[in-house]
Design a protein around this motif. Structure first.
Motif, PDB file in Angstrom:
ATOM      1  N   PHE A  51      -1.665  -5.114   6.085  1.00 47.73           N
ATOM      2  CA  PHE A  51      -0.790  -5.135   4.924  1.00 47.73           C
ATOM      3  C   PHE A  51      -1.567  -4.936   3.625  1.00 47.73           C
ATOM      4  O   PHE A  51      -1.048  -4.354   2.678  1.00 47.73           O
ATOM      5  CB  PHE A  51       0.001  -6.445   4.887  1.00 47.73           C
ATOM      6  N   ARG A  52      -2.793  -5.408   3.578  1.00 56.19           N
ATOM      7  CA  ARG A  52      -3.621  -5.215   2.381  1.00 56.19           C
ATOM      8  C   ARG A  52      -3.919  -3.736   2.150  1.00 56.19           C
ATOM      9  O   ARG A  52      -4.093  -3.305   1.017  1.00 56.19           O
ATOM     10  CB  ARG A  52      -4.927  -5.994   2.510  1.00 56.19           C
ATOM     11  N   ILE A  55      -0.174  -2.506   0.783  1.00 54.88           N
ATOM     12  CA  ILE A  55       0.421  -3.121  -0.404  1.00 54.88           C
ATOM     13  C   ILE A  55      -0.687  -3.481  -1.391  1.00 54.88           C
ATOM     14  O   ILE A  55      -1.493  -4.371  -1.122  1.00 54.88           O
ATOM     15  CB  ILE A  55       1.206  -4.389  -0.019  1.00 54.88           C
ATOM     16  N   ASP A  62      -1.998 -11.181  -4.880  1.00 54.64           N
ATOM     17  CA  ASP A  62      -1.934 -10.401  -3.641  1.00 54.64           C
ATOM     18  C   ASP A  62      -0.710 -10.867  -2.863  1.00 54.64           C
ATOM     19  O   ASP A  62      -0.696 -11.974  -2.319  1.00 54.64           O
ATOM     20  CB  ASP A  62      -3.204 -10.614  -2.834  1.00 54.64           C
ATOM     21  N   SER A  64       0.516  -9.315  -0.234  1.00 51.65           N
ATOM     22  CA  SER A  64       0.490  -8.835   1.148  1.00 51.65           C
ATOM     23  C   SER A  64       0.560  -9.967   2.179  1.00 51.65           C
ATOM     24  O   SER A  64       1.218  -9.780   3.213  1.00 51.65           O
ATOM     25  CB  SER A  64      -0.725  -7.947   1.391  1.00 51.65           C
ATOM     26  N   ALA A  68       3.259 -10.086   5.118  1.00 59.60           N
ATOM     27  CA  ALA A  68       2.753 -10.190   6.492  1.00 59.60           C
ATOM     28  C   ALA A  68       3.426 -11.334   7.236  1.00 59.60           C
ATOM     29  O   ALA A  68       3.777 -11.194   8.411  1.00 59.60           O
ATOM     30  CB  ALA A  68       1.238 -10.370   6.479  1.00 59.60           C
TER      31      ALA A  68
END
Length: 88
Positions: A51-52, A55, A62, A64, A68
């Protein structure tokens, strides 16, 4: 104990590890190379990095890991539901 129950527990445990990982980022002087922090980071980052990479952070936040977790909960519901329907 059914397979659906065990799968649900495994998903729950992994969600808990990700949540702990999120909380650990709020500790400013944490040593990420000390155990058990290192193990939590390594196990959770395998999933979180997916996901990082997609996104980007919003400023200094952050999001993400939140996305997630939501995706993990959706997958958990689907997998457990399928296992229950299959009688496992």
């Amino acid at each position: 104990m059914s397979l659906a129950y065990i799968a649900g527990l495994l998903f729950h445990f992994y969600s808990l590890l990700i949540f702990i990982r999120i909380l650990l980022t709020w500790i400013p002087n944490i040593d990420w190379n000390q155990q058990p922090v290192k193990a939590i980071r390594e196990v959770s980052d395998v999933y979180l990095n997916i996901f990082r990479n997609v996104i980007p952070p919003l400023g200094m936040i952050d999001i993400s890991p939140m996305v997630a977790l939501i995706v993990l909960w959706i997958i958990q519901g689907a997998v457990v539901r399928l296992l229950v329907m299959a009688g496992l």
